[in-house]
Design a protein around this motif. Structure first.
Motif, PDB file in Angstrom:
ATOM      1  N   HIS A 191     -53.182 -12.294 -83.068  1.00  0.00           N
ATOM      2  CA  HIS A 191     -51.979 -13.096 -82.860  1.00  0.00           C
ATOM      3  C   HIS A 191     -52.305 -14.563 -82.585  1.00  0.00           C
ATOM      4  O   HIS A 191     -51.512 -15.445 -82.960  1.00  0.00           O
ATOM      5  CB  HIS A 191     -51.156 -12.509 -81.702  1.00  0.00           C
ATOM      6  CG  HIS A 191     -50.697 -11.105 -81.944  1.00  0.00           C
ATOM      7  ND1 HIS A 191     -49.766 -10.780 -82.905  1.00  0.00           N
ATOM      8  CD2 HIS A 191     -51.057  -9.933 -81.357  1.00  0.00           C
ATOM      9  CE1 HIS A 191     -49.555  -9.473 -82.895  1.00  0.00           C
ATOM     10  NE2 HIS A 191     -50.319  -8.927 -81.970  1.00  0.00           N
ATOM     11  N   ALA A 232     -50.705 -17.186 -85.171  1.00  0.00           N
ATOM     12  CA  ALA A 232     -49.716 -18.159 -84.683  1.00  0.00           C
ATOM     13  C   ALA A 232     -50.108 -19.576 -85.089  1.00  0.00           C
ATOM     14  O   ALA A 232     -49.272 -20.354 -85.570  1.00  0.00           O
ATOM     15  CB  ALA A 232     -49.587 -18.054 -83.162  1.00  0.00           C
ATOM     16  N   THR A 285     -40.727 -19.247 -87.710  1.00  0.00           N
ATOM     17  CA  THR A 285     -40.302 -18.033 -87.011  1.00  0.00           C
ATOM     18  C   THR A 285     -41.474 -17.080 -86.814  1.00  0.00           C
ATOM     19  O   THR A 285     -41.659 -16.491 -85.743  1.00  0.00           O
ATOM     20  CB  THR A 285     -39.182 -17.337 -87.802  1.00  0.00           C
ATOM     21  OG1 THR A 285     -38.094 -18.253 -87.995  1.00  0.00           O
ATOM     22  CG2 THR A 285     -38.685 -16.115 -87.058  1.00  0.00           C
ATOM     23  N   LEU A 286     -42.307 -16.908 -87.858  1.00  0.00           N
ATOM     24  CA  LEU A 286     -43.483 -16.040 -87.732  1.00  0.00           C
ATOM     25  C   LEU A 286     -44.484 -16.609 -86.728  1.00  0.00           C
ATOM     26  O   LEU A 286     -45.126 -15.857 -85.981  1.00  0.00           O
ATOM     27  CB  LEU A 286     -44.146 -15.880 -89.102  1.00  0.00           C
ATOM     28  CG  LEU A 286     -43.372 -15.027 -90.125  1.00  0.00           C
ATOM     29  CD1 LEU A 286     -44.042 -15.108 -91.493  1.00  0.00           C
ATOM     30  CD2 LEU A 286     -43.295 -13.577 -89.667  1.00  0.00           C
ATOM     31  N   VAL A 295     -43.776 -18.408 -84.058  1.00  0.00           N
ATOM     32  CA  VAL A 295     -43.243 -18.142 -82.714  1.00  0.00           C
ATOM     33  C   VAL A 295     -43.435 -16.674 -82.349  1.00  0.00           C
ATOM     34  O   VAL A 295     -43.817 -16.328 -81.219  1.00  0.00           O
ATOM     35  CB  VAL A 295     -41.758 -18.543 -82.662  1.00  0.00           C
ATOM     36  CG1 VAL A 295     -41.130 -18.092 -81.357  1.00  0.00           C
ATOM     37  CG2 VAL A 295     -41.606 -20.048 -82.824  1.00  0.00           C
ATOM     38  N   ARG A 296     -43.197 -15.772 -83.324  1.00  0.00           N
ATOM     39  CA  ARG A 296     -43.313 -14.332 -83.051  1.00  0.00           C
ATOM     40  C   ARG A 296     -44.737 -13.975 -82.642  1.00  0.00           C
ATOM     41  O   ARG A 296     -44.959 -13.261 -81.653  1.00  0.00           O
ATOM     42  CB  ARG A 296     -42.901 -13.546 -84.288  1.00  0.00           C
ATOM     43  CG  ARG A 296     -42.935 -12.024 -84.091  1.00  0.00           C
ATOM     44  CD  ARG A 296     -42.645 -11.318 -85.405  1.00  0.00           C
ATOM     45  NE  ARG A 296     -41.399 -11.792 -85.983  1.00  0.00           N
ATOM     46  CZ  ARG A 296     -41.010 -11.513 -87.225  1.00  0.00           C
ATOM     47  NH1 ARG A 296     -41.796 -10.788 -88.011  1.00  0.00           N
ATOM     48  NH2 ARG A 296     -39.863 -11.972 -87.694  1.00  0.00           N
ATOM     49  N   HIS A 297     -45.734 -14.452 -83.372  1.00  0.00           N
ATOM     50  CA  HIS A 297     -47.123 -14.145 -83.023  1.00  0.00           C
ATOM     51  C   HIS A 297     -47.579 -14.933 -81.793  1.00  0.00           C
ATOM     52  O   HIS A 297     -48.422 -14.438 -81.029  1.00  0.00           O
ATOM     53  CB  HIS A 297     -48.041 -14.447 -84.213  1.00  0.00           C
ATOM     54  CG  HIS A 297     -47.913 -13.472 -85.346  1.00  0.00           C
ATOM     55  ND1 HIS A 297     -48.464 -12.219 -85.315  1.00  0.00           N
ATOM     56  CD2 HIS A 297     -47.261 -13.570 -86.542  1.00  0.00           C
ATOM     57  CE1 HIS A 297     -48.190 -11.581 -86.448  1.00  0.00           C
ATOM     58  NE2 HIS A 297     -47.459 -12.378 -87.206  1.00  0.00           N
ATOM     59  N   LYS A 343     -45.911 -15.614 -79.104  1.00  0.00           N
ATOM     60  CA  LYS A 343     -45.483 -14.946 -77.872  1.00  0.00           C
ATOM     61  C   LYS A 343     -46.382 -13.762 -77.526  1.00  0.00           C
ATOM     62  O   LYS A 343     -46.410 -13.314 -76.382  1.00  0.00           O
ATOM     63  CB  LYS A 343     -44.034 -14.484 -78.017  1.00  0.00           C
ATOM     64  CG  LYS A 343     -43.033 -15.634 -78.085  1.00  0.00           C
ATOM     65  CD  LYS A 343     -41.618 -15.130 -78.233  1.00  0.00           C
ATOM     66  CE  LYS A 343     -40.626 -16.286 -78.278  1.00  0.00           C
ATOM     67  NZ  LYS A 343     -39.226 -15.828 -78.444  1.00  0.00           N
ATOM     68  N   ARG A 392     -49.352 -19.588 -76.477  1.00  0.00           N
ATOM     69  CA  ARG A 392     -47.985 -19.155 -76.144  1.00  0.00           C
ATOM     70  C   ARG A 392     -47.111 -20.357 -75.812  1.00  0.00           C
ATOM     71  O   ARG A 392     -45.931 -20.413 -76.182  1.00  0.00           O
ATOM     72  CB  ARG A 392     -48.024 -18.181 -74.967  1.00  0.00           C
ATOM     73  CG  ARG A 392     -48.657 -16.840 -75.294  1.00  0.00           C
ATOM     74  CD  ARG A 392     -48.223 -15.768 -74.301  1.00  0.00           C
ATOM     75  NE  ARG A 392     -48.578 -16.111 -72.933  1.00  0.00           N
ATOM     76  CZ  ARG A 392     -49.739 -15.824 -72.360  1.00  0.00           C
ATOM     77  NH1 ARG A 392     -50.667 -15.191 -73.064  1.00  0.00           N
ATOM     78  NH2 ARG A 392     -49.980 -16.155 -71.119  1.00  0.00           N
ATOM     79  N   SER A 439     -46.095 -22.005 -78.956  1.00  0.00           N
ATOM     80  CA  SER A 439     -45.106 -21.214 -79.696  1.00  0.00           C
ATOM     81  C   SER A 439     -43.695 -21.450 -79.159  1.00  0.00           C
ATOM     82  O   SER A 439     -42.736 -21.547 -79.931  1.00  0.00           O
ATOM     83  CB  SER A 439     -45.462 -19.732 -79.613  1.00  0.00           C
ATOM     84  OG  SER A 439     -45.260 -19.225 -78.301  1.00  0.00           O
ATOM     85  N   GLU A 478     -40.552 -23.000 -81.072  1.00  0.00           N
ATOM     86  CA  GLU A 478     -39.259 -22.315 -81.089  1.00  0.00           C
ATOM     87  C   GLU A 478     -38.141 -23.269 -80.677  1.00  0.00           C
ATOM     88  O   GLU A 478     -37.056 -23.285 -81.278  1.00  0.00           O
ATOM     89  CB  GLU A 478     -39.307 -21.110 -80.154  1.00  0.00           C
ATOM     90  CG  GLU A 478     -38.007 -20.299 -80.155  1.00  0.00           C
ATOM     91  CD  GLU A 478     -38.070 -19.126 -79.187  1.00  0.00           C
ATOM     92  OE1 GLU A 478     -37.621 -18.030 -79.553  1.00  0.00           O
ATOM     93  OE2 GLU A 478     -38.555 -19.322 -78.055  1.00  0.00           O
ATOM     94  N   SER A 510     -35.865 -22.205 -74.305  1.00  0.00           N
ATOM     95  CA  SER A 510     -37.262 -22.216 -74.750  1.00  0.00           C
ATOM     96  C   SER A 510     -38.062 -23.300 -74.030  1.00  0.00           C
ATOM     97  O   SER A 510     -39.196 -23.065 -73.577  1.00  0.00           O
ATOM     98  CB  SER A 510     -37.323 -22.430 -76.265  1.00  0.00           C
ATOM     99  OG  SER A 510     -36.691 -21.382 -76.958  1.00  0.00           O
TER     100      SER A 510
END
Length: 689
Positions: free
Chosen positions: A168, A172, A196-197, A199-201, A203, A211, A214, A218, A234
């Motif tokens: 991740h 990210a 979006t991907l 931010v997902r990874h 987190k 983090r 990310s 976001e 955020s």
């Protein structure tokens, strides 16, 4: 002890913190040097020393302590690389840390030079995790050097290496770089997808700083979408993370300015003022010039919302001064000039506002000229590179042919001597060999002639491109110059000058788009992404763009109800917009004053056509792709024919029944073409990582 107490009393808290950090850094480096040189193994084994330096660099990088200790450890390990094999694990690991150092120093050419041979070593050792880290550093270097296509290629390869099992942290960071590359190319859909991907990874990442980044990404994404309350959440999350880890305070200015912009867009000027002020103070503390400029510009707008015109002018002056610093992007100075002009106008200073407006116009014109020159230079460079490569290939073929001919002559001499000894049977055998050799030479000669023809075609395309550019750009540019002279000499611009000026700007912009699109198509760099969309929305957008020209000619625009209810078409939306801009621009140009411009739809089996009808002098024929189009008279129609062909459609021109105008028929396939399995022209191939 007395000296230490005196130093504590005389230093400020900030100086004491810096002194303490320097003392700990020096102590860490000294102790590390003693530990690595105190054992006999370290003195006799360069690999062990290099491994120790690598571990120290990795530990400091994980803690984000990229200070003098980190750089000194890498510098001490550099001479040991000559004594360690390139394919050894310790050598590869240390080179990865060297790439991180070059990235920190923004020495991106050194990153590329170090990464390429290291990738080969990783592939030979089948070390995919380390190869992925090297490729991430390489795509970051490409992104910073503006080589976005190479950046995208390396980023996609990196993502493929770290998908299973997912890393991740790397995913990210890589998705973030990929989103920025597509942002530079203007692909907003892919920017949203990859952000979006990221931010997902992010987190799920192990490293706290990733983090944090990310959540900043976001917030930026939500702010762009207009979801201000979620963006505020955020950014507040970033501040909470910073409270738990003081080492991450460097991200504080970004979170503060993000909150200020979110509150500003949410019509909460008091909260926006508070956070923008905090962001300015933090940016000054960390020397973050970009964030300080952004927060200052936010304060200008917020003070204007609060009716504090004097304070708004003070902040606008400061932002304008900061934008003149070295290394600040020109877009920041454009924004600062615009807000400074507005602040001067609110304060009742028309002379200063007019001066700032003129500076803004001059800077905008200068940037536009630079962008056009860069686009044309890029196209010319790519043509020249392609021609040079073809020339090199031709020379290599000639050299190989000459070497083969010389070798053949030598073999023939030996064959003649042997034939005198061996007799008539040997002569017959070598005659057969000579015949085969002759056939081979003929085939190679045919290949050389083909290369020569291709080289001539490439030079022809280049000459045609720059002939069109030099001819078609002259008129709009002259008009722009005359309009600028009138605006500068007159005390107040006339009402009819601005529409003609806007029309000239639109003509230059349209021609520039056509040149870039056509040059990309000729070089094979144009990609087509068909997707369903409503053609009526694109027609309305283009009509809005040419509204001044339509109003100047007093044209009546009629859109039939059938077009409003028409089904979606399947094509690349950006390329369809370029086609409609060229067709509508021609229709406006050749329509008489007070004429009519109609848009209708015509259903033809599984496809539907858009009809553009004008009252001009009339034109008929069919467009095809490529520069050999016989019916086209300019670059615009060549671009139309090429883009329609790439999207599986066609463009035809016909006279009206009363021969008082032209009917342009643009045909695109319907979206259900994909469901039925019909192949599309220009459909992109799937990439395999």
């Amino acid at each position: 002890m007395v000296l230490l107490i005196t130093m504590i009393q005389t230093f400020t808290f900030q100086n004491l913190y810096r002194f303490h950090k320097f003392f700990l850094t020096t102590l860490c480096l000294v102790s590390f040097s003693i530990s690595t040189h105190s054992t006999p193994l370290s003195n006799n084994d360069p690999a062990s020393q290099l491994k120790a330096y690598t571990q120290l660099a990795q530990q400091l990088l994980a803690r984000q302590q990229l200070d003098s200790t980190w750089q000194q450890a890498l510098k001490l390990g550099m001479p040991l690389l000559k004594q360690v094999s390139d394919t050894a694990l310790v050598g590869r690991a240390f080179r990865v840390e060297v790439i991180n150092m070059y990235l920190q120093q923004r020495n991106f050419h050194a990153v590329i030079k170090t990464a390429k041979p290291l990738i080969l070593s990783c592939r030979q050792a089948n070390d995919k995790p380390m190869e992925g880290r090297v490729r991430y550093g390489l795509c970051t270097a490409y992104s910073n050097l503006g080589m976005f296509q190479e950046c995208i290629t390396e980023a996609l390869y990196t993502i493929g290496l770290f998908q299973q099992p997912p890393n991740h942290d790397i995913l990210a960071l890589t998705y973030t770089v990929l989103a920025r590359a597509y942002q530079e190319q203007g692909d907003s859909a892919r920017v949203n997808q990859y952000t979006t991907l990221s931010v997902r990874h992010g987190k799920l990442a192990e490293r706290t700083n990733i983090r944090t980044v990310s959540f900043l990404n976001e917030g930026e994404l939500l702010l762009a979408k207009g979801q201000f309350k979620k963006a505020i959440e955020s950014y507040n999350t970033v501040l909470r993370i910073i409270e738990t880890d003081p080492a991450l305070t460097v991200y504080g200015p970004g979170a503060s300015v993000g909150l200020a912009q979110a509150f500003e867009q949410n019509n909460q000027p008091n909260e926006a003022y508070r956070w923008a002020t905090k962001a300015t103070e933090e940016a000054r503390l960390y020397g973050d010039l970009a964030t300080e400029i952004e927060s200052s510009l936010t304060l200008v707008r917020v003070q204007a919302m609060l009716k504090n015109n004097k304070a708004s002018l003070v902040m606008a002056t400061r932002a304008l001064r900061l934008s003149n610093e070295v290394g600040v992007p020109p877009i920041a100075r454009l924004t600062a000039l615009k807000l400074f002009s507005e602040a001067q106008e609110r304060m009742g200073n028309p002379t200063a506002a007019l001066k700032a407006t003129r500076q803004l116009a001059a800077l905008t014109d200068s940037l536009n000229q630079i962008n056009k020159a860069e686009a044309i230079a890029t196209a010319e460079t790519r043509f020249n590179v392609k021609a040079k490569n073809a020339t090199i290939d031709l020379l290599n073929k000639n050299m190989a042919l000459r070497q083969q001919q010389a070798q053949q002559e030598k073999q023939t001499a030996l064959i003649v001597i042997a034939s005198l000894v061996l007799g008539f049977l040997t002569v017959g055998f070598f005659w057969y060999r000579a015949r085969k050799t002759s056939q081979l030479l003929q085939r190679q000669k045919a290949e050389i002639e083909t290369q020569a023809r291709q080289l001539a075609e490439i030079n022809g395309i280049k000459d045609q491109l720059f002939s069109i550019v030099s001819h078609d750009l002259r008129g709009p540019v002259m008009s722009l110059q005359q309009g600028l002279d009138r605006l500068e000499s007159a005390t107040q611009a006339s009402s009819d000058a601005l529409p003609r000026f806007r029309q000239s700007v639109n003509a230059v912009a349209s021609l520039t788009d056509n040149v870039l699109c056509w040059s990309l198509a000729q070089m094979g760099g144009l990609r087509t992404h068909p997707q369903p969309f409503g053609v009526v929305e694109v027609v309305e957008d283009v009509l809005t763009l040419y509204a001044p020209a339509i109003a100047q000619k007093n044209l009546r625009v009629v859109i039939s109800p059938d077009l409003q209810r028409a089904a979606s078409i399947l094509a690349d939306e950006n390329q369809a917009e370029i086609v409609l801009r060229n067709i509508i621009q021609n229709a406006i140009q050749f329509s008489p004053v007070g004429g009519e411009l109609r848009f209708e739809v015509e259903q033809q089996g599984d496809s539907q056509s858009l009809l553009v009808i004008d009252e001009g002098p009339g034109f008929e024929g069919q467009l095809s792709s490529g520069p050999q189009t016989k019916t086209s008279t300019g670059l615009g129609l060549q671009v139309v024919g090429d883009l329609m062909s790439r999207n599986g459609g066609s463009a035809t021109f016909a006279l009206r029944t009363d021969r008082s105008g032209t009917v342009v028929r643009l045909r695109w396939p319907s979206p259900h073409t994909i469901e039925s399995g019909t192949a599309l022209v220009g459909q992109p191939e799937k990439s395999v990582i």
